[in-house]
Design an enzyme around this catalytic site. Structure first.
Site, PDB file in Angstrom:
ATOM      1  N   ASP A   1     -14.372  32.616   1.962  1.00 42.30           N
ATOM      2  CA  ASP A   1     -13.348  33.215   1.095  1.00 42.30           C
ATOM      3  C   ASP A   1     -13.965  33.856  -0.142  1.00 42.30           C
ATOM      4  O   ASP A   1     -13.405  34.787  -0.711  1.00 42.30           O
ATOM      5  CB  ASP A   1     -12.342  32.142   0.618  1.00 42.30           C
ATOM      6  CG  ASP A   1     -11.616  31.470   1.774  1.00 42.30           C
ATOM      7  OD1 ASP A   1     -11.884  31.811   2.935  1.00 42.30           O
ATOM      8  OD2 ASP A   1     -10.783  30.573   1.495  1.00 42.30           O
TER       9      ASP A   1
ATOM     10  N   ASP B   1      -9.806  38.214  -1.655  1.00 40.82           N
ATOM     11  CA  ASP B   1     -10.664  37.163  -1.107  1.00 40.82           C
ATOM     12  C   ASP B   1     -11.603  37.837  -0.123  1.00 40.82           C
ATOM     13  O   ASP B   1     -11.180  38.744   0.633  1.00 40.82           O
ATOM     14  CB  ASP B   1      -9.833  36.115  -0.340  1.00 40.82           C
ATOM     15  CG  ASP B   1      -9.344  34.972  -1.226  1.00 40.82           C
ATOM     16  OD1 ASP B   1      -9.330  35.138  -2.461  1.00 40.82           O
ATOM     17  OD2 ASP B   1      -8.948  33.923  -0.662  1.00 40.82           O
TER      18      ASP B   1
ATOM     19  N   HIS C   1      -6.184  36.049   4.928  1.00 39.31           N
ATOM     20  CA  HIS C   1      -7.501  36.233   5.544  1.00 39.31           C
ATOM     21  C   HIS C   1      -7.365  36.837   6.941  1.00 39.31           C
ATOM     22  O   HIS C   1      -6.512  36.409   7.725  1.00 39.31           O
ATOM     23  CB  HIS C   1      -8.306  34.935   5.592  1.00 39.31           C
ATOM     24  CG  HIS C   1      -8.440  34.323   4.243  1.00 39.31           C
ATOM     25  ND1 HIS C   1      -8.599  32.991   4.036  1.00 39.31           N
ATOM     26  CD2 HIS C   1      -8.434  34.897   3.001  1.00 39.31           C
ATOM     27  CE1 HIS C   1      -8.681  32.738   2.739  1.00 39.31           C
ATOM     28  NE2 HIS C   1      -8.575  33.884   2.097  1.00 39.31           N
TER      29      HIS C   1
ATOM     30  N   ASP D   1      -9.615  36.714   9.300  1.00 33.50           N
ATOM     31  CA  ASP D   1     -10.528  36.171  10.309  1.00 33.50           C
ATOM     32  C   ASP D   1      -9.902  35.164  11.276  1.00 33.50           C
ATOM     33  O   ASP D   1     -10.630  34.491  12.014  1.00 33.50           O
ATOM     34  CB  ASP D   1     -11.809  35.608   9.666  1.00 33.50           C
ATOM     35  CG  ASP D   1     -11.549  34.544   8.629  1.00 33.50           C
ATOM     36  OD1 ASP D   1     -10.376  34.282   8.306  1.00 33.50           O
ATOM     37  OD2 ASP D   1     -12.538  33.963   8.131  1.00 33.50           O
TER      38      ASP D   1
ATOM     39  N   ARG E   1       0.427  37.949  15.650  1.00 34.24           N
ATOM     40  CA  ARG E   1       0.450  38.732  14.417  1.00 34.24           C
ATOM     41  C   ARG E   1       0.181  40.184  14.791  1.00 34.24           C
ATOM     42  O   ARG E   1      -0.938  40.683  14.595  1.00 34.24           O
ATOM     43  CB  ARG E   1      -0.635  38.231  13.458  1.00 34.24           C
ATOM     44  CG  ARG E   1      -0.464  36.773  13.103  1.00 34.24           C
ATOM     45  CD  ARG E   1      -1.658  36.243  12.348  1.00 34.24           C
ATOM     46  NE  ARG E   1      -1.468  34.843  12.037  1.00 34.24           N
ATOM     47  CZ  ARG E   1      -2.396  34.059  11.516  1.00 34.24           C
ATOM     48  NH1 ARG E   1      -3.599  34.548  11.249  1.00 34.24           N
ATOM     49  NH2 ARG E   1      -2.144  32.792  11.277  1.00 34.24           N
TER      50      ARG E   1
ATOM     51  N   SER F   1      -3.378  28.036   9.690  1.00 37.63           N
ATOM     52  CA  SER F   1      -2.501  27.838  10.833  1.00 37.63           C
ATOM     53  C   SER F   1      -3.323  27.360  12.029  1.00 37.63           C
ATOM     54  O   SER F   1      -4.557  27.385  11.989  1.00 37.63           O
ATOM     55  CB  SER F   1      -1.822  29.169  11.183  1.00 37.63           C
ATOM     56  OG  SER F   1      -2.763  29.994  11.849  1.00 37.63           O
TER      57      SER F   1
ATOM     58  N   CYS G   1     -14.666  30.611   8.729  1.00 43.57           N
ATOM     59  CA  CYS G   1     -14.368  30.326   7.310  1.00 43.57           C
ATOM     60  C   CYS G   1     -15.452  29.454   6.667  1.00 43.57           C
ATOM     61  O   CYS G   1     -15.746  29.587   5.486  1.00 43.57           O
ATOM     62  CB  CYS G   1     -13.069  29.548   7.180  1.00 43.57           C
ATOM     63  SG  CYS G   1     -11.629  30.320   7.860  1.00 43.57           S
TER      64      CYS G   1
HETATM   65  N1  ABU Z   1      -9.312  32.097   6.896  1.00 40.39           N
HETATM   66  C1  ABU Z   1      -8.312  31.236   7.430  1.00 40.39           C
HETATM   67  C2  ABU Z   1      -7.234  31.946   8.180  1.00 40.39           C
HETATM   68  C3  ABU Z   1      -6.183  30.999   8.551  1.00 40.39           C
HETATM   69  C4  ABU Z   1      -5.028  31.554   9.304  1.00 40.39           C
HETATM   70  O1  ABU Z   1      -4.889  32.753   9.476  1.00 40.39           O
HETATM   71  O2  ABU Z   1      -4.236  30.769   9.753  1.00 40.39           O
END
Ligand code: ABU
Length: 372
Positions: free
Chosen positions: A105, A195, A243, A245, A262, A298, A350
């Site tokens: 991050d 970030d 984020h 990733d 998504r 998530s 991460c």
């Molecule tokens: N860098 C963590 C991403 C977490 C998520 O998209 O759930």
């Protein structure tokens, strides 16, 4: 030692792996409010992560570091500070810090440069200090290393939309998605905020997600900072964008993994397709015991994977379906037990920062398309 990394797939030679020591569920702040009653942290409460969870996370982080070293990858680690201390600047005081997992991050390597991101959580304002010993060492070892820090933000109340969280949680999913599409979220455009984990590196092309922690001015700052790159502002249909990733994951030239829950902007998909990239929808993640939301992530941490080279990828050991999918795409999968790390803020991507990958700057997108 040298600093060099242009994308997420070239052969990995040196990597930073985070630590869970002293991680806090941070006090509520304008940018984030954590509410995990099932894990002992109902809204408004904060404090250290449970000791047994911290120990289990550190055990897996340490074992991952050993596993990487056994494959010939040099590993550096951060130096945690006391995250239970209040954080203050001349403008504000916040009761707690956060931690130094996940480092992705905070830091991003682009070529021979390591850039410290602005961050927008007050609790994470001083987190860069944990990485300074490694950065100093790299600066001394590699005469070509560029050590950069984006402007530290003021993070006064002017940087945040007042009452955002109370209002946002009353909205329907459709209303939330409309807010995301308009990028009408918690951050104002008072100052550049981003970030590092909202940036996906594909050589000349850098894709930066507008999110709960990255604003338009942050993308603009990155565009001006990297004039030799094409810096693209991107959004995904996600009520809690945070984020890139676990959403849009490079695997190797010509192949990107997409979290289909998504949906991507059709123009982004087209840009990849006209440049002969295959966009593959990831399979559903496995289930979790401690919901990773404890860390504001998530279950899609499943796709938060780390390439060792264009044909080899580290995948969380319980994500068997994903491993099978990647195997079918011609990837060798290295299983890594990492479930205990999820609640600390991320998966294998991460938890790491690329310091050195072989290879140079390449243009993987010779064809322009739409706004790209
Ligand atoms: N860098 C963590 C991403 C977490 C998520 O998209 O759930």
């Amino acid at each position: 030692m040298r600093v060099n990394s242009w994308n997420g797939w070239d052969p990995l030679r040196h990597v930073l792996v985070g630590r869970a020591d002293g991680t806090m569920v941070q006090a509520p702040e304008p940018a984030v409010q954590r509410d995990f009653p099932a894990d002992g942290f109902p809204l408004g409460t904060y404090g250290p992560m449970p000791e047994e969870m911290t120990a289990a996370a550190n055990e897996q982080l340490d074992a991952f570091a050993v596993q990487l070293a056994a494959r010939g990858v040099q590993v550096s680690r951060p130096t945690p500070i006391d995250f239970s201390q209040p954080v203050s600047t001349p403008d504000w005081e916040h009761p707690t810090g956060f931690g130094c997992m996940p480092p992705r991050d905070v830091l991003i390597t682009v070529g021979n440069e390591i850039l410290e991101a602005t961050m927008c959580y007050r609790s994470r304002w001083f987190e860069y200090l944990c990485y300074r010993p490694v950065l100093q060492e790299l600066f001394e070892a590699d005469p070509d290393m560029r050590w950069e820090a984006a402007p530290k933000p003021r993070l006064t109340d002017a940087s945040f939309v007042p009452g955002f969280w109370n209002e946002y949680q009353t909205l329907s999913k459709a209303e939330q998605l409309a807010r995301v599409a308009e990028h009408d979220l918690v951050l104002t455009e008072e100052e550049p905020l981003f970030d590092a984990a909202d940036i996906a590196r594909f050589g000349v092309d850098l894709f930066v997600q507008l999110s709960l922690v990255t604003n338009r001015k942050g993308v603009d700052w990155l565009r001006r900072h990297f004039p030799d790159h094409r810096v693209h502002e991107v959004t995904f249909t996600n009520t809690h964008p945070l984020h890139i990733d676990a959403t849009w994951v490079p695997l190797r030239p010509g192949l990107v993994l997409h979290n289909g829950e998504r949906p991507a902007d059709p123009e982004l998909v087209k840009y990849f397709e006209v440049n002969d990239w295959q966009v593959v929808e990831a399979v559903q993640p496995a289930s979790w015991k401690h919901h990773p939301r404890l860390s504001f992530c998530s279950p899609w941490l499943a796709v938060n994977i780390l390439n060792l080279d264009p044909r080899t990828v580290c995948v969380e050991a319980e994500e068997v379906r994903l491993a099978e999918q990647l195997d079918g795409l011609g990837m060798e999968v290295v299983p890594v037990p990492f479930r205990a790390v999820g609640p600390f803020g991320g998966g294998l991507h991460c938890a790491t920062v690329d310091i050195w990958r072989e290879g140079g700057l390449e243009d993987y997108f010779p064809n322009r398309c739409g706004r790209f």
